[in-house]
Design a protein around this motif. Structure first.
Motif, PDB file in Angstrom:
ATOM      1  N   ILE A  85      -6.957  -1.485   3.652  1.00 30.22           N
ATOM      2  CA  ILE A  85      -7.250  -0.357   2.775  1.00 30.22           C
ATOM      3  C   ILE A  85      -8.602   0.255   3.116  1.00 30.22           C
ATOM      4  CG2 ILE A  85      -7.776   0.272   0.388  1.00 30.22           C
ATOM      5  CD1 ILE A  85      -5.676  -1.864  -0.438  1.00 30.22           C
ATOM      6  N   ILE A  90       0.828  -1.208   0.000  1.00 27.93           N
ATOM      7  CA  ILE A  90       0.000   0.000   0.000  1.00 27.93           C
ATOM      8  C   ILE A  90       0.859   1.254   0.000  1.00 27.93           C
ATOM      9  CG2 ILE A  90      -1.781   1.269   1.272  1.00 27.93           C
ATOM     10  CD1 ILE A  90      -2.666  -1.517   2.381  1.00 27.93           C
ATOM     11  N   HIS A 119      -3.317   3.556  -2.041  1.00 25.36           N
ATOM     12  CA  HIS A 119      -4.504   2.778  -1.701  1.00 25.36           C
ATOM     13  C   HIS A 119      -5.244   2.255  -2.933  1.00 25.36           C
ATOM     14  CE1 HIS A 119      -3.890   4.253   2.349  1.00 25.36           C
ATOM     15  NE2 HIS A 119      -4.924   3.560   2.772  1.00 25.36           N
ATOM     16  N   TYR A 148       2.273   8.756  -2.820  1.00 21.19           N
ATOM     17  CA  TYR A 148       1.427   9.765  -2.197  1.00 21.19           C
ATOM     18  C   TYR A 148       1.907  11.192  -2.462  1.00 21.19           C
ATOM     19  CZ  TYR A 148      -0.622   5.847   0.213  1.00 21.19           C
ATOM     20  OH  TYR A 148      -1.259   4.658   0.482  1.00 21.19           O
ATOM     21  N   ILE A 161      -0.782   3.649   5.133  1.00 19.67           N
ATOM     22  CA  ILE A 161      -1.291   2.741   6.154  1.00 19.67           C
ATOM     23  C   ILE A 161      -0.445   2.820   7.428  1.00 19.67           C
ATOM     24  CG2 ILE A 161       0.088   0.710   5.588  1.00 19.67           C
ATOM     25  CD1 ILE A 161      -3.688   0.639   5.965  1.00 19.67           C
ATOM     26  N   SER A 179      -8.680   1.876   6.827  1.00 14.99           N
ATOM     27  CA  SER A 179      -7.926   3.131   6.954  1.00 14.99           C
ATOM     28  C   SER A 179      -8.638   4.250   6.207  1.00 14.99           C
ATOM     29  CB  SER A 179      -6.501   2.946   6.430  1.00 14.99           C
ATOM     30  OG  SER A 179      -6.501   2.610   5.059  1.00 14.99           O
ATOM     31  N   TRP A 180      -9.261   3.917   5.080  1.00 20.21           N
ATOM     32  CA  TRP A 180     -10.008   4.909   4.298  1.00 20.21           C
ATOM     33  C   TRP A 180     -11.230   5.389   5.092  1.00 20.21           C
ATOM     34  CZ3 TRP A 180      -9.347   4.046  -1.529  1.00 20.21           C
ATOM     35  CH2 TRP A 180      -9.625   5.219  -2.234  1.00 20.21           C
ATOM     36  N   PHE A 226      -5.409  -1.565  -3.983  1.00 22.43           N
ATOM     37  CA  PHE A 226      -6.742  -2.185  -3.923  1.00 22.43           C
ATOM     38  C   PHE A 226      -7.024  -2.936  -5.226  1.00 22.43           C
ATOM     39  CE2 PHE A 226     -11.293  -2.301  -4.538  1.00 22.43           C
ATOM     40  CZ  PHE A 226     -11.791  -2.628  -3.291  1.00 22.43           C
ATOM     41  N   GLN A 281      -7.353   9.535  -1.883  1.00 20.59           N
ATOM     42  CA  GLN A 281      -6.919   8.402  -1.065  1.00 20.59           C
ATOM     43  C   GLN A 281      -6.303   8.913   0.229  1.00 20.59           C
ATOM     44  OE1 GLN A 281      -3.880   5.972  -2.833  1.00 20.59           O
ATOM     45  NE2 GLN A 281      -2.843   7.699  -3.784  1.00 20.59           N
TER      46      GLN A 281
END
Length: 465
Positions: A114, A65, A70, A423, A186, A117-118, A74, A182
């Protein structure tokens, strides 16, 4: 409330689709393996392999991740899970199914991380409980519907495997089309069993035994139903009834544990499980209605055990260690779940289908005996000293649901996203965290202060003592 749920509707729809396909496989595979003349031991090993994958996923999925982000992680994990589902009827071999189930367990662990945490990041302090409660309800409802759906299919055909694969594949669509940003990378925490044991021996040891019993029940109950003479359809309902019984009992048992020593609740549930397992093992109820009633009762006694154990662990953990405690307890549960199906299948091979419940009896006797020693060794907490029971933070679905909000400025929870290329371009406001939060040193593996140091934990433990 409608607006709150609308903001996470894509995530929840993906959860429903993915877990429906997973639930279908949970019931389908032991029945199909029995039809393909796999031995009880091979079916048990295949079931244990799924939990091996889950444990590996808890350890390895965060790295995927953090590397890909994410959404891409996913898509990759869901695609792999879908491919795994369709490979079962293509390669009918116990060794191949062992590997496939391990891959499925890894994917499921990453999926939970995923999604949770989202959801944690999307939620606010005011609506967090509502969102997480709906998530848990949808998850277990989809699991039960997937298990029951096998009643409309023939396990001798290719169709149920295709449906499981297609349903899991479709789960990618809502997330892929979402316009939501996103979340931060994580949570990364260490698994420190000695620290977990020092905090709460009853919770740590208890959850290992709970993993053994629930892992065996989840994966082998359809096989048990088939072996005592239930039809394929009835075996599916039998497995789903265990989950349904657990859903009915979770909240009232949890609230009871807020009022009395949680260890007494664990002992009571353990004794009830022993009594129910003895009755089932000796009488082997093969009438459908009697079997369903016994399955519901067994679910009411066994399924709340994990949540009560984790709540007891939270009672003795400092608030800054809740995420580490939650992750560690899930890993301990997974380790127990690896042993449970394998041990149960060995006993079933020797004495028949009732061996599943003989294993439950032995595991629960050991759990009750250990917890009783802890009751005499350690004084119970008062109601004021306990953490209020909250099922959304103690359910055995993932490792990032926490009783406290995940704060972007809190180093013990979140790793700054600038450390990870996936990110860099996200529209996520970390400027304030960068200004106010001191930088952390990384070790050789890239793990930051998201894992608390041993000295801090030891000091907190000394204060509680």
């Amino acid at each position: 409330m409608a607006q709150t749920l609308l903001s996470v509707s894509a995530l929840l729809l993906s959860v429903a689709l993915f877990i429906f396909g997973h639930g279908l496989q949970t019931t389908l595979l032991p029945l199909a393996a029995d039809r393909f003349y796999f031995t009880d031991l091979e079916i048990g090993a295949m079931s244990s392999a799924y939990f091996v994958g889950m444990v590996l996923g808890c350890l390895g999925a965060p790295l995927i991740i953090m590397r890909a982000g994410h959404i891409r992680a996913f898509a990759a994990l869901v695609s792999l899970m879908s491919a795994s589902a369709i490979m079962h009827p293509v390669i009918v071999d116990p060794y191949a199914w062992f590997l496939i189930r391990m891959i499925s367990g890894f994917c499921l662990a990453g999926f939970y991380m995923i999604v949770e945490s989202w959801l944690n990041e999307t939620a606010t302090n005011e609506n967090r409980g509502t969102i997480m409660s709906f998530y848990i309800v949808i998850l277990f409802a989809a699991l039960m519907m997937g298990q029951i759906s096998i009643a409309t299919m023939s396990i001798s055909s290719f169709v149920p495997f295709v449906i499981a694969s297609v349903t899991v594949s479709i789960a990618i669509i809502p997330i892929s089309l979402t316009t939501s940003t996103q979340p931060a990378p994580i949570t990364l925490v260490r698994f420190r069993p000695r620290q977990l044991y020092r905090n709460s021996p009853a919770a740590f040891v208890g959850v290992v035994f709970v993993g053994a019993t629930q892992g065996a029940l989840l994966t082998l109950s359809p096989l048990y139903g088939s072996q005592i003479g239930l039809s394929t359809n009835q075996s599916a309902f039998y497995a789903a009834a265990i989950i349904g019984g657990g859903m009915l009992a979770q909240w009232p048992v949890g609230r009871l544990s807020d009022r009395i020593d949680r260890r007494l609740v664990l002992v009571g549930l353990g004794i009830a499980t022993i009594a129910a397992s003895l009755a089932i093992a000796f009488f082997s109820p093969n009438e459908f209605l009697v079997a369903i009633v016994s399955a519901v009762l067994l679910g009411m006694f066994t399924q709340p055990l994990y949540a009560i154990s984790v709540a007891h662990a939270f009672d003795h953990a400092p608030s800054e260690a809740f995420v580490e405690t939650s992750s560690g307890m899930l890993l301990s549960f997974g380790i127990g779940s690896i042993v449970g199906p394998l041990a149960a299948s060995l006993i079933m091979r020797q004495i028949g289908p009732s061996g599943l419940f003989v294993m439950l009896i032995v595991a629960n006797i050991a759990m009750v005996a250990f917890i009783l020693t802890r009751i005499y060794a350690r004084q119970a907490l008062t109601a004021e000293e306990k953490t209020d029971f909250e099922y959304t933070s103690t359910a055995q679905v993932g490792s990032v649901i926490s009783p406290e909000p995940l704060d972007a400025e809190a180093e013990e929870y979140v790793i700054p996203p600038e450390e990870f290329p996936a990110y860099e371009d996200d529209i996520y406001n970390f400027e304030h965290a960068e200004e106010d939060t001191p930088k952390t040193d990384e070790d050789e593996t890239g793990e930051t202060a998201a894992t608390q140091d041993d000295a801090t934990d030891a000091e907190a433990s000394d204060k509680r003592s």
